[in-house]
Design a protein around this motif. Sequence first.
Motif, PDB file in Angstrom:
ATOM      1  N   SER A  86       7.037  17.186  15.973  1.00 23.53           N
ATOM      2  CA  SER A  86       8.446  17.311  15.592  1.00 23.53           C
ATOM      3  C   SER A  86       8.678  18.558  14.747  1.00 23.53           C
ATOM      4  O   SER A  86       9.455  19.435  15.117  1.00 23.53           O
ATOM      5  CB  SER A  86       8.930  16.069  14.844  1.00 23.53           C
ATOM      6  OG  SER A  86       8.161  15.868  13.657  1.00 23.53           O
ATOM      7  N   LYS A 128       4.850  19.370  29.610  1.00 16.07           N
ATOM      8  CA  LYS A 128       6.168  19.211  28.992  1.00 16.07           C
ATOM      9  C   LYS A 128       6.180  18.029  28.024  1.00 16.07           C
ATOM     10  O   LYS A 128       6.762  18.108  26.942  1.00 16.07           O
ATOM     11  CB  LYS A 128       7.233  19.046  30.086  1.00 16.07           C
ATOM     12  CG  LYS A 128       7.486  20.325  30.870  1.00 16.07           C
ATOM     13  CD  LYS A 128       8.743  20.255  31.708  1.00 16.07           C
ATOM     14  CE  LYS A 128       8.558  19.393  32.938  1.00 16.07           C
ATOM     15  NZ  LYS A 128       9.739  19.481  33.832  1.00 16.07           N
ATOM     16  N   LYS A 129       5.526  16.938  28.416  1.00 12.26           N
ATOM     17  CA  LYS A 129       5.456  15.778  27.526  1.00 12.26           C
ATOM     18  C   LYS A 129       4.688  16.118  26.250  1.00 12.26           C
ATOM     19  O   LYS A 129       5.060  15.687  25.152  1.00 12.26           O
ATOM     20  CB  LYS A 129       4.782  14.607  28.247  1.00 12.26           C
ATOM     21  CG  LYS A 129       5.631  13.982  29.350  1.00 12.26           C
ATOM     22  CD  LYS A 129       4.884  12.837  30.019  1.00 12.26           C
ATOM     23  CE  LYS A 129       5.747  12.186  31.089  1.00 12.26           C
ATOM     24  NZ  LYS A 129       5.026  11.089  31.786  1.00 12.26           N
ATOM     25  N   ARG A 144       6.419  17.684  23.270  1.00 13.77           N
ATOM     26  CA  ARG A 144       7.363  16.820  22.547  1.00 13.77           C
ATOM     27  C   ARG A 144       6.701  15.982  21.461  1.00 13.77           C
ATOM     28  O   ARG A 144       7.387  15.285  20.716  1.00 13.77           O
ATOM     29  CB  ARG A 144       8.066  15.896  23.548  1.00 13.77           C
ATOM     30  CG  ARG A 144       8.861  16.645  24.609  1.00 13.77           C
ATOM     31  CD  ARG A 144       9.257  15.744  25.751  1.00 13.77           C
ATOM     32  NE  ARG A 144      10.011  16.456  26.783  1.00 13.77           N
ATOM     33  CZ  ARG A 144      10.122  16.077  28.042  1.00 13.77           C
ATOM     34  NH1 ARG A 144       9.511  14.979  28.439  1.00 13.77           N
ATOM     35  NH2 ARG A 144      10.830  16.781  28.910  1.00 13.77           N
ATOM     36  N   HIS A 167      14.931  26.435  32.339  1.00 15.75           N
ATOM     37  CA  HIS A 167      15.402  25.662  31.193  1.00 15.75           C
ATOM     38  C   HIS A 167      15.471  26.437  29.881  1.00 15.75           C
ATOM     39  O   HIS A 167      15.673  25.852  28.822  1.00 15.75           O
ATOM     40  CB  HIS A 167      14.569  24.388  30.993  1.00 15.75           C
ATOM     41  CG  HIS A 167      14.537  23.496  32.197  1.00 15.75           C
ATOM     42  ND1 HIS A 167      13.358  23.084  32.784  1.00 15.75           N
ATOM     43  CD2 HIS A 167      15.541  22.972  32.951  1.00 15.75           C
ATOM     44  CE1 HIS A 167      13.637  22.336  33.830  1.00 15.75           C
ATOM     45  NE2 HIS A 167      14.951  22.254  33.957  1.00 15.75           N
ATOM     46  N   PRO A 171      10.984  22.656  27.612  1.00 14.71           N
ATOM     47  CA  PRO A 171      11.470  21.280  27.405  1.00 14.71           C
ATOM     48  C   PRO A 171      12.191  21.183  26.064  1.00 14.71           C
ATOM     49  O   PRO A 171      11.815  21.862  25.105  1.00 14.71           O
ATOM     50  CB  PRO A 171      10.185  20.448  27.402  1.00 14.71           C
ATOM     51  CG  PRO A 171       9.138  21.345  27.982  1.00 14.71           C
ATOM     52  CD  PRO A 171       9.540  22.738  27.626  1.00 14.71           C
ATOM     53  N   GLU A 172      13.204  20.305  25.974  1.00 16.06           N
ATOM     54  CA  GLU A 172      14.044  20.309  24.784  1.00 16.06           C
ATOM     55  C   GLU A 172      13.786  19.166  23.805  1.00 16.06           C
ATOM     56  O   GLU A 172      13.702  19.390  22.614  1.00 16.06           O
ATOM     57  CB  GLU A 172      15.521  20.296  25.202  1.00 16.06           C
ATOM     58  CG  GLU A 172      15.942  21.572  25.922  1.00 16.06           C
ATOM     59  CD  GLU A 172      17.411  21.565  26.266  1.00 16.06           C
ATOM     60  OE1 GLU A 172      18.086  20.574  25.940  1.00 16.06           O
ATOM     61  OE2 GLU A 172      17.877  22.547  26.858  1.00 16.06           O
ATOM     62  N   ASP A 173      13.683  17.933  24.291  1.00 20.30           N
ATOM     63  CA  ASP A 173      13.672  16.809  23.376  1.00 20.30           C
ATOM     64  C   ASP A 173      12.279  16.518  22.845  1.00 20.30           C
ATOM     65  O   ASP A 173      11.284  17.081  23.282  1.00 20.30           O
ATOM     66  CB  ASP A 173      14.236  15.557  24.064  1.00 20.30           C
ATOM     67  CG  ASP A 173      13.492  15.251  25.360  1.00 20.30           C
ATOM     68  OD1 ASP A 173      12.877  16.177  25.919  1.00 20.30           O
ATOM     69  OD2 ASP A 173      13.518  14.093  25.807  1.00 20.30           O
ATOM     70  N   ILE A 174      12.202  15.631  21.841  1.00 18.12           N
ATOM     71  CA  ILE A 174      10.931  15.191  21.280  1.00 18.12           C
ATOM     72  C   ILE A 174      10.833  13.681  21.438  1.00 18.12           C
ATOM     73  O   ILE A 174      11.834  12.990  21.662  1.00 18.12           O
ATOM     74  CB  ILE A 174      10.791  15.579  19.790  1.00 18.12           C
ATOM     75  CG1 ILE A 174      11.904  14.917  18.946  1.00 18.12           C
ATOM     76  CG2 ILE A 174      10.812  17.075  19.628  1.00 18.12           C
ATOM     77  CD1 ILE A 174      11.736  15.144  17.456  1.00 18.12           C
ATOM     78  N   ILE A 175       9.616  13.135  21.312  1.00 20.18           N
ATOM     79  CA  ILE A 175       9.434  11.699  21.430  1.00 20.18           C
ATOM     80  C   ILE A 175       9.666  11.046  20.072  1.00 20.18           C
ATOM     81  O   ILE A 175       9.592  11.702  19.031  1.00 20.18           O
ATOM     82  CB  ILE A 175       8.019  11.367  21.941  1.00 20.18           C
ATOM     83  CG1 ILE A 175       6.958  11.804  20.925  1.00 20.18           C
ATOM     84  CG2 ILE A 175       7.756  11.992  23.302  1.00 20.18           C
ATOM     85  CD1 ILE A 175       5.565  11.313  21.242  1.00 20.18           C
ATOM     86  N   ARG A 182       9.897  25.023  22.658  1.00 12.71           N
ATOM     87  CA  ARG A 182       8.781  24.193  23.111  1.00 12.71           C
ATOM     88  C   ARG A 182       8.466  24.662  24.522  1.00 12.71           C
ATOM     89  O   ARG A 182       9.285  24.488  25.428  1.00 12.71           O
ATOM     90  CB  ARG A 182       9.161  22.710  23.093  1.00 12.71           C
ATOM     91  CG  ARG A 182       9.524  22.205  21.703  1.00 12.71           C
ATOM     92  CD  ARG A 182      10.044  20.781  21.723  1.00 12.71           C
ATOM     93  NE  ARG A 182      10.476  20.401  20.397  1.00 12.71           N
ATOM     94  CZ  ARG A 182       9.680  19.921  19.443  1.00 12.71           C
ATOM     95  NH1 ARG A 182       8.396  19.733  19.716  1.00 12.71           N
ATOM     96  NH2 ARG A 182      10.135  19.626  18.256  1.00 12.71           N
ATOM     97  N   TYR A 217      11.758  22.659  12.267  1.00  7.73           N
ATOM     98  CA  TYR A 217      11.701  22.388  13.702  1.00  7.73           C
ATOM     99  C   TYR A 217      11.353  23.673  14.460  1.00  7.73           C
ATOM    100  O   TYR A 217      11.888  24.743  14.143  1.00  7.73           O
ATOM    101  CB  TYR A 217      13.033  21.839  14.203  1.00  7.73           C
ATOM    102  CG  TYR A 217      13.272  20.405  13.813  1.00  7.73           C
ATOM    103  CD1 TYR A 217      12.682  19.369  14.534  1.00  7.73           C
ATOM    104  CD2 TYR A 217      14.074  20.091  12.720  1.00  7.73           C
ATOM    105  CE1 TYR A 217      12.884  18.039  14.167  1.00  7.73           C
ATOM    106  CE2 TYR A 217      14.282  18.757  12.348  1.00  7.73           C
ATOM    107  CZ  TYR A 217      13.688  17.746  13.082  1.00  7.73           C
ATOM    108  OH  TYR A 217      13.876  16.438  12.711  1.00  7.73           O
TER     109      TYR A 217
END
Length: 307
Positions: free
Chosen positions: A175, A168-169, A172, A10, A203-207, A185, A181
Amino acid sequence: MLKIRYTASHFPTGIYGNKLAGTHILPTDWHEIIWAAITVGKRNATEVNKHGKYSTYEIMSRAMLIWTSLKSSNGYLEKSSVYQEMDPTEKGFVSFSLGMAISKLFISKLLNVHWLEHVANINNSIKTRAKTKSRPDLIGLNTRKEFVIVEAKGRSNGFNLDAQIKAKKQTRVISTIDSKYPVLRIASQCYFDESLEVCIEDPEDIIPDAIEVETNLNIYFEKYYGIFYNLENEELDLLKSMGIEISLSDNLSIAIRNNSFENFTVDNDSPFFDESGFKCFPDGIKIKLDSDFWAEGALELEPEKRQ
């Protein structure tokens, strides 16, 4: 030469190339592993920064964890008999420590992220602002002075998928750092198959409602180098008894003496040996290992058989 097999996924290959896609071998040595072990992790920052002797004990304990827990076989790292005979709680601590050290080694060599510091040391109020107790342990910094989020897992046995998913979680949850930014990650897991291996992902996105970490470069560097602030000749001599010598680059010595990292710059992009036998790392730390205590041949033996 030591070798660690790893699998990466990834990461954008257009930026990082094939070395961060698929399965490869990372070449390394004991100098690099010891450097990674003594420059990453959570510690009692107040005591370490205030008293050189605590810094020395911290460095010694991390180095000895490596010396007693690992051995090499055909260049690959395996669990020593000492590690194998530990009870589950002891194994948990060692695998946690190895996870952080080996993650530091990998992101430095593969991504030029040469600094890695515990989140709680950078901002000790972060946990009170989160809606979840789950957060990444580490914040890294690359040579362009861009921040990176890292969650490092360590397992004393095989690869653990649930641990990797959790890692991975956790990446996220944050931020921004210093209102910026992070550029990466990283979820990393150090585990043992027949030998030590690593899984590293981006991993790419954030919560939603992720945490904003307040800090700045000067604070970051002060915390990262805190363990080296008060090492005097007495402490350095104690380290020599374990076959370890530590020195600092001129730029780093000046920054620590002035307690200001505003003009601090790195001297090199990758480790190299100087004419005195020190391995010089991009963060300004220099390490020399005694050729007998840390001899390749000796470290192929179980700890109790090493002379």
